[in-house]
Scaffold this motif. Structure first.
Motif, mmCIF file in Angstrom:
data_model
loop_
_atom_site.group_PDB
_atom_site.id
_atom_site.type_symbol
_atom_site.label_atom_id
_atom_site.label_comp_id
_atom_site.label_asym_id
_atom_site.label_seq_id
_atom_site.Cartn_x
_atom_site.Cartn_y
_atom_site.Cartn_z
ATOM 1 N N ASP A 228 0.829 -1.198 0.000
ATOM 2 C CA ASP A 228 0.000 0.000 0.000
ATOM 3 C C ASP A 228 0.871 1.258 0.000
ATOM 4 N N ALA A 229 1.885 1.268 0.834
ATOM 5 C CA ALA A 229 2.758 2.447 0.928
ATOM 6 C C ALA A 229 3.480 2.698 -0.392
ATOM 7 N N TYR A 230 3.979 1.647 -1.018
ATOM 8 C CA TYR A 230 4.684 1.811 -2.291
ATOM 9 C C TYR A 230 3.728 2.217 -3.407
ATOM 10 N N ALA A 231 2.522 1.639 -3.421
ATOM 11 C CA ALA A 231 1.563 1.973 -4.472
ATOM 12 C C ALA A 231 1.211 3.454 -4.454
ATOM 13 N N ARG A 232 1.183 4.032 -3.274
ATOM 14 C CA ARG A 232 0.865 5.462 -3.166
ATOM 15 C C ARG A 232 1.993 6.331 -3.722
ATOM 16 N N ARG A 233 3.165 5.731 -3.916
ATOM 17 C CA ARG A 233 4.287 6.444 -4.544
ATOM 18 C C ARG A 233 4.486 5.980 -5.988
ATOM 19 N N ASN A 234 3.494 5.248 -6.510
ATOM 20 C CA ASN A 234 3.575 4.695 -7.862
ATOM 21 C C ASN A 234 4.802 3.796 -8.014
ATOM 22 N N GLN A 235 4.984 2.928 -7.022
ATOM 23 C CA GLN A 235 6.110 2.022 -7.009
ATOM 24 C C GLN A 235 5.658 0.637 -6.523
ATOM 25 N N THR A 236 6.536 -0.342 -6.713
ATOM 26 C CA THR A 236 6.353 -1.664 -6.127
ATOM 27 C C THR A 236 7.523 -1.932 -5.198
ATOM 28 N N PRO A 237 7.315 -2.669 -4.102
ATOM 29 C CA PRO A 237 8.416 -2.916 -3.167
ATOM 30 C C PRO A 237 9.566 -3.700 -3.785
ATOM 31 N N SER A 238 9.254 -4.636 -4.674
ATOM 32 C CA SER A 238 10.256 -5.505 -5.278
ATOM 33 C C SER A 238 10.271 -5.301 -6.793
ATOM 34 N N THR A 239 11.315 -5.806 -7.434
ATOM 35 C CA THR A 239 11.429 -5.673 -8.886
ATOM 36 C C THR A 239 10.231 -6.329 -9.574
ATOM 37 N N PRO A 240 9.472 -5.586 -10.359
ATOM 38 C CA PRO A 240 8.285 -6.151 -11.009
ATOM 39 C C PRO A 240 8.636 -6.805 -12.342
ATOM 40 N N ALA A 241 7.704 -7.595 -12.849
ATOM 41 C CA ALA A 241 7.840 -8.205 -14.172
ATOM 42 C C ALA A 241 7.441 -7.159 -15.207
ATOM 43 N N LEU A 242 8.424 -6.365 -15.625
ATOM 44 C CA LEU A 242 8.140 -5.217 -16.483
ATOM 45 C C LEU A 242 7.434 -5.610 -17.776
ATOM 46 N N SER A 243 7.871 -6.691 -18.393
ATOM 47 C CA SER A 243 7.271 -7.087 -19.670
ATOM 48 C C SER A 243 5.774 -7.351 -19.518
ATOM 49 N N LEU A 244 5.390 -7.964 -18.418
ATOM 50 C CA LEU A 244 3.969 -8.217 -18.172
ATOM 51 C C LEU A 244 3.208 -6.916 -17.920
ATOM 52 N N LEU A 245 3.859 -5.956 -17.313
ATOM 53 C CA LEU A 245 3.213 -4.658 -17.085
ATOM 54 C C LEU A 245 2.986 -3.925 -18.408
ATOM 55 N N PHE A 246 3.917 -4.072 -19.354
ATOM 56 C CA PHE A 246 3.702 -3.485 -20.677
ATOM 57 C C PHE A 246 2.463 -4.104 -21.326
ATOM 58 N N ALA A 247 2.329 -5.429 -21.212
ATOM 59 C CA ALA A 247 1.159 -6.113 -21.764
ATOM 60 C C ALA A 247 -0.113 -5.675 -21.046
ATOM 61 N N LEU A 248 -0.022 -5.522 -19.736
ATOM 62 C CA LEU A 248 -1.172 -5.090 -18.946
ATOM 63 C C LEU A 248 -1.680 -3.731 -19.415
ATOM 64 N N GLU A 249 -0.766 -2.813 -19.697
ATOM 65 C CA GLU A 249 -1.205 -1.485 -20.124
ATOM 66 C C GLU A 249 -2.011 -1.553 -21.418
ATOM 67 N N VAL A 250 -1.543 -2.332 -22.369
ATOM 68 C CA VAL A 250 -2.257 -2.458 -23.642
ATOM 69 C C VAL A 250 -3.618 -3.113 -23.435
ATOM 70 N N GLN A 251 -3.679 -4.136 -22.599
ATOM 71 C CA GLN A 251 -4.948 -4.820 -22.372
ATOM 72 C C GLN A 251 -5.938 -3.925 -21.625
ATOM 73 N N LEU A 252 -5.464 -3.150 -20.697
ATOM 74 C CA LEU A 252 -6.370 -2.240 -19.981
ATOM 75 C C LEU A 252 -6.980 -1.210 -20.925
ATOM 76 N N GLN A 253 -6.219 -0.777 -21.911
ATOM 77 C CA GLN A 253 -6.766 0.139 -22.910
ATOM 78 C C GLN A 253 -7.883 -0.534 -23.691
ATOM 79 N N SER A 254 -7.699 -1.812 -24.008
ATOM 80 C CA SER A 254 -8.718 -2.564 -24.736
ATOM 81 C C SER A 254 -9.976 -2.753 -23.889
ATOM 82 N N ILE A 255 -9.782 -3.054 -22.611
ATOM 83 C CA ILE A 255 -10.930 -3.232 -21.709
ATOM 84 C C ILE A 255 -11.708 -1.929 -21.574
ATOM 85 N N ALA A 256 -10.987 -0.815 -21.460
ATOM 86 C CA ALA A 256 -11.643 0.487 -21.344
ATOM 87 C C ALA A 256 -12.429 0.807 -22.613
#
Length: 365
Positions: A228-256
């Motif tokens: 919760d604390a990291y999300a409020r700073r637009n961060q994740t506590p640990s190294t995220p799976a960046l490639s999956l986040l790129f895919a997530l952004e495109v899919q969220l645009q499609s859902i919207a």
């Protein structure tokens, strides 16, 4: 939402079929995960995820399967006994996680394929003191859909937190986190969100996070307070799976672009079509099939269908695969007697027809 000519052959109830453009999005170059570029990405993801979960709260991102966010729910729950509502393999897993994390656990079991009723739940909560309950919204092993709004309201009348697994629900079945005053909901990337496996998401109410501050044994990786604390700073506590986040952004645009209510309606139409098919093919072939979840309690994202006793599920799914379509076998103790169709994610009634046609071909033969 665009699909290719080859899309529409993979109907596992997770992981679900992923469109080529979503896969292609993962080919973007890496960026630093500590810095303004990532923070801008994270903020855009929040703007896309919050409408999907119908919340203004931060949506936590974890590079893990959804099982990780189940463990987070338990580790951050207040001290005291937990009541686990079990009606299939994944609700059973939630109970196992609670027990393995050292919690005192009672199970409210119903038959696989059934749902939990409010009068019985109310009675159980009146008999003993609990700090939280666990429940699965859409039970992927059975295709049963619990009324999590009513269940949450019931637990709140007893002053208890309600922890909800909506792994095969979110983005396919209606859920409104803020409006329904929910405490905690988790999901995974590989179901109705139609992304590759590897990400999980959760939302927690302010009250749930506040009490977690005083909870011991939260661990590190699945600590909701830190997430919760990291999300409020637009961060994740640990190294995220960046490639999956790129895919997530495109899919969220499609859902919207589709609209969440339209997406819910599309999933409901696929479930309705599947139920219609069960009746018609049973009448045509004389082979009695049946959805193991009762009408009115069937998930819009997955159907678990009982086969005649003389047709093993393993043989049936193998024969369907020879016709170019992948469906799921039964899960757990239902493995040999049922098969599962995952009509979720970016599938439509039109792509579903290919799946049903292949299943019909096998049954006719």
């Amino acid at each position: 939402m665009s699909t290719t000519k080859t899309f529409g052959t993979f109907f596992l109830p997770g992981p679900t079929e992923v469109r080529e453009e979503i896969m292609a999005a993962m080919m973007q170059p890496m960026i630093p995960h500590r810095g303004p570029e990532f923070e801008r990405l994270f903020e855009r993801l929040q703007q896309g995820l919050r409408p999907v979960l119908k919340t203004d709260r931060p949506v936590y991102l974890s590079t893990s399967s959804a099982t990780g966010m189940m463990e987070a729910a338990i580790r951050c729950a207040p001290a005291g006994r937990i009541l686990c509502l079990v009606n299939g393999a994944f609700s059973e897993r939630f109970a196992h996680i609670a027990s393995t994390c050292g919690r005192d656990v009672d199970c409210y079991d119903v038959a696989w394929g059934q749902i939990h009723t409010i009068p019985q739940l109310d009675e159980r909560l009146s008999m003993r003191k609990y700090s939280a309950i666990t429940v699965v919204h859409s039970e992927t092993s059975t295709g049963a859909l619990n009324d999590v709004r009513a269940i949450s309201d019931c637990t709140h009348r007893h002053g208890i937190f309600c922890l909800i697994d909506s792994v095969s629900g979110i983005a396919g079945a209606e859920l409104r986190f803020d409006e329904w005053k929910l405490d905690y909901v988790l999901t995974g990337s590989q179901k109705a969100l139609a992304l590759p496996p590897g990400l999980s998401f959760a939302v927690a109410s302010a009250a749930y996070v506040d009490q977690a501050n005083g909870t011991h044994g939260r661990g590190v990786y699945f600590d909701l307070v830190e997430l919760d604390a990291y999300a409020r700073r637009n961060q994740t506590p640990s190294t995220p799976a960046l490639s999956l986040l790129f895919a997530l952004e495109v899919q969220l645009q499609s859902i919207a672009a589709e609209g969440l209510e339209a997406r819910w309606a599309r999933h409901k139409a696929m479930a309705t079509r599947t139920q219609e098919w069960i009746g018609k093919i049973s009448d045509e072939t004389g082979k009695k099939l049946g959805n193991i979840a009762p009408l009115g309690s069937q998930s819009p994202t997955v159907s678990t269908i009982k086969l005649p006793s003389d047709l093993p599920a393993e043989d049936f799914t193998a024969a369907v695969a020879k016709r170019g379509i992948v469906i799921g076998s039964g899960y757990g103790k239902l493995k040999s007697s049922t098969f599962r169709i995952g009509h979720m994610g970016d599938h439509t009634v039109e792509t579903l027809e290919r799946c049903l046609a292949a299943c019909s071909s096998v049954l006719r033969s």
